[in-house]
Motif scaffolding. Structure first.
Motif, mmCIF file in Angstrom:
data_model
loop_
_atom_site.group_PDB
_atom_site.id
_atom_site.type_symbol
_atom_site.label_atom_id
_atom_site.label_comp_id
_atom_site.label_asym_id
_atom_site.label_seq_id
_atom_site.Cartn_x
_atom_site.Cartn_y
_atom_site.Cartn_z
ATOM 1 N N MET A 1 0.657 -1.183 0.182
ATOM 2 C CA MET A 1 0.449 -0.395 -0.240
ATOM 3 C C MET A 1 1.133 1.133 0.131
ATOM 4 O O MET A 1 0.234 2.386 -0.602
ATOM 5 C CB MET A 1 -1.010 -0.190 1.056
ATOM 6 N N PRO A 2 2.031 1.676 0.620
ATOM 7 C CA PRO A 2 2.537 2.285 0.537
ATOM 8 C C PRO A 2 3.313 3.326 -0.574
ATOM 9 O O PRO A 2 3.282 3.813 -0.875
ATOM 10 C CB PRO A 2 3.914 2.401 1.977
ATOM 11 N N ASN A 3 3.644 2.267 -1.532
ATOM 12 C CA ASN A 3 3.877 2.189 -2.982
ATOM 13 C C ASN A 3 3.278 3.004 -3.284
ATOM 14 O O ASN A 3 3.443 3.675 -4.383
ATOM 15 C CB ASN A 3 5.053 0.758 -2.863
ATOM 16 N N GLU A 4 2.422 2.103 -3.906
ATOM 17 C CA GLU A 4 0.658 2.216 -4.687
ATOM 18 C C GLU A 4 0.247 4.170 -4.114
ATOM 19 O O GLU A 4 0.324 4.577 -4.897
ATOM 20 C CB GLU A 4 -0.487 2.276 -4.217
ATOM 21 N N GLN A 5 0.428 4.677 -2.978
ATOM 22 C CA GLN A 5 0.430 5.844 -2.673
ATOM 23 C C GLN A 5 1.382 6.784 -3.068
ATOM 24 O O GLN A 5 1.327 7.933 -3.817
ATOM 25 C CB GLN A 5 0.183 6.281 -0.885
ATOM 26 N N ALA A 6 3.039 6.124 -2.791
ATOM 27 C CA ALA A 6 3.650 6.680 -3.040
ATOM 28 C C ALA A 6 4.092 7.260 -4.761
ATOM 29 O O ALA A 6 4.642 8.478 -5.181
ATOM 30 C CB ALA A 6 5.040 6.406 -2.735
ATOM 31 N N SER A 7 3.320 6.351 -5.145
ATOM 32 C CA SER A 7 3.118 6.272 -6.697
ATOM 33 C C SER A 7 2.103 7.323 -7.351
ATOM 34 O O SER A 7 2.302 7.640 -8.715
ATOM 35 C CB SER A 7 3.398 4.898 -7.467
ATOM 36 N N SER A 8 1.161 7.590 -6.235
ATOM 37 C CA SER A 8 0.131 8.443 -7.381
ATOM 38 C C SER A 8 0.607 10.156 -7.429
ATOM 39 O O SER A 8 1.436 10.204 -6.807
ATOM 40 C CB SER A 8 -1.049 7.953 -5.945
ATOM 41 N N PRO A 9 0.098 10.844 -8.296
ATOM 42 C CA PRO A 9 0.442 11.726 -8.103
ATOM 43 C C PRO A 9 -0.194 12.721 -7.719
ATOM 44 O O PRO A 9 -0.174 12.846 -6.918
ATOM 45 C CB PRO A 9 -0.619 12.065 -9.304
ATOM 46 N N LEU A 10 0.945 13.663 -6.851
ATOM 47 C CA LEU A 10 0.966 14.529 -6.114
ATOM 48 C C LEU A 10 0.122 16.000 -6.748
ATOM 49 O O LEU A 10 -0.005 16.845 -7.670
ATOM 50 C CB LEU A 10 2.544 15.651 -5.197
ATOM 51 N N VAL A 11 -0.470 16.178 -6.531
ATOM 52 C CA VAL A 11 -1.370 17.839 -5.855
ATOM 53 C C VAL A 11 -0.912 18.836 -5.139
ATOM 54 O O VAL A 11 -1.206 18.646 -4.337
ATOM 55 C CB VAL A 11 -3.168 17.582 -6.570
ATOM 56 N N LEU A 12 -0.242 19.659 -5.416
ATOM 57 C CA LEU A 12 -0.355 20.696 -4.582
ATOM 58 C C LEU A 12 -1.463 21.484 -4.733
ATOM 59 O O LEU A 12 -1.569 22.617 -5.935
ATOM 60 C CB LEU A 12 0.954 21.790 -4.939
ATOM 61 N N VAL A 13 -2.067 22.061 -3.421
ATOM 62 C CA VAL A 13 -3.266 22.830 -3.901
ATOM 63 C C VAL A 13 -2.652 24.183 -2.414
ATOM 64 O O VAL A 13 -2.311 24.020 -1.362
ATOM 65 C CB VAL A 13 -4.482 22.339 -3.353
ATOM 66 N N VAL A 14 -3.082 24.857 -2.945
ATOM 67 C CA VAL A 14 -3.118 26.329 -2.909
ATOM 68 C C VAL A 14 -4.386 26.999 -2.719
ATOM 69 O O VAL A 14 -5.134 27.876 -3.809
ATOM 70 C CB VAL A 14 -1.906 27.161 -3.471
ATOM 71 N N ARG A 30 -10.435 11.278 -3.542
ATOM 72 C CA ARG A 30 -11.205 9.876 -4.258
ATOM 73 C C ARG A 30 -11.052 9.523 -5.151
ATOM 74 O O ARG A 30 -11.783 8.613 -5.721
ATOM 75 C CB ARG A 30 -12.180 10.549 -3.578
ATOM 76 N N GLN A 31 -9.939 10.788 -5.995
ATOM 77 C CA GLN A 31 -10.141 10.054 -7.356
ATOM 78 C C GLN A 31 -8.228 9.130 -7.729
ATOM 79 O O GLN A 31 -7.772 9.160 -8.747
ATOM 80 C CB GLN A 31 -9.762 11.297 -8.518
ATOM 81 N N GLY A 32 -7.729 8.868 -5.494
ATOM 82 C CA GLY A 32 -6.543 8.667 -5.816
ATOM 83 C C GLY A 32 -5.281 9.695 -6.188
ATOM 84 O O GLY A 32 -4.185 9.104 -5.898
ATOM 85 N N TYR A 33 -5.394 10.687 -6.277
ATOM 86 C CA TYR A 33 -4.319 11.384 -5.527
ATOM 87 C C TYR A 33 -4.003 11.938 -4.201
ATOM 88 O O TYR A 33 -4.644 12.247 -3.751
ATOM 89 C CB TYR A 33 -4.862 13.651 -6.605
ATOM 90 N N ARG A 34 -2.231 12.374 -4.381
ATOM 91 C CA ARG A 34 -2.554 12.506 -2.840
ATOM 92 C C ARG A 34 -2.266 14.386 -3.209
ATOM 93 O O ARG A 34 -1.610 14.734 -3.989
ATOM 94 C CB ARG A 34 -0.445 12.509 -2.478
ATOM 95 N N VAL A 35 -2.517 14.674 -1.882
ATOM 96 C CA VAL A 35 -2.162 15.903 -2.203
ATOM 97 C C VAL A 35 -2.224 17.111 -0.958
ATOM 98 O O VAL A 35 -1.558 16.897 0.261
ATOM 99 C CB VAL A 35 -4.377 16.692 -1.249
#
Length: 133
Positions: A1-14, A30-35
């Motif tokens: 699971m940690p590898n899956e999260q690390a590979s998901s795209p990161l979105v920077l929200v300002v 919910r769409q699988g992005y890290r925020v």
């Protein structure tokens, strides 16, 4: 699971509005992005200057405390390793002048508030796919 999260795209929200930031985080996760959420221009400026983890997309408000979104776009575009990161700007302003200013500043897209969640997510997907190709 940690590898899956690390590979998901990161979105920077300002975004300085807590409610909107929570809605964006919920939608994106919910769409699988890290925020990563930053609440004002000063914190975002420091993050842009120092962050090692390049985001797949930056989703930012135009009107922010301390530094506005236009100033932050310039900082992102000035950082060589982040120069091509897609930027999607959100704003409550609805004039053609504001849209043109955002795009001329270096944003890839511009969405007016209130936004339609599914349309916003479609733009996010498109910008992340374009960057990945």
């Amino acid at each position: 699971m940690p590898n899956e999260q690390a590979s998901s795209p990161l979105v920077l929200v300002v975004e300085d509005d807590d409610h909107i930031a929570q809605v964006l985080r919920f939608m994106l996760e919910r769409q699988g992005y890290r925020v990563t959420h930053l609440a004002d221009g000063r914190v975002a400026s420091a993050h842009i200057a120092a962050a090692a983890d390049m985001p797949a997309l930056i989703l930012m408000d135009v009107m922010l405390p301390y530094l506005d979104g236009f100033e932050l776009v310039a900082l992102v575009r000035a950082r060589p390793d982040w120069h091509a990161v897609p930027i999607l700007m959100l704003t409550a302003k609805h004039t053609e002048r504001d849209t043109v200013r955002a795009l001329d500043a270096g944003a890839n897209d511009f969405v007016s508030k209130p936004f339609e969640p599914n349309a916003l997510l479609a733009r996010v997907r498109r910008l992340i796919q374009v960057q990945g190709t």
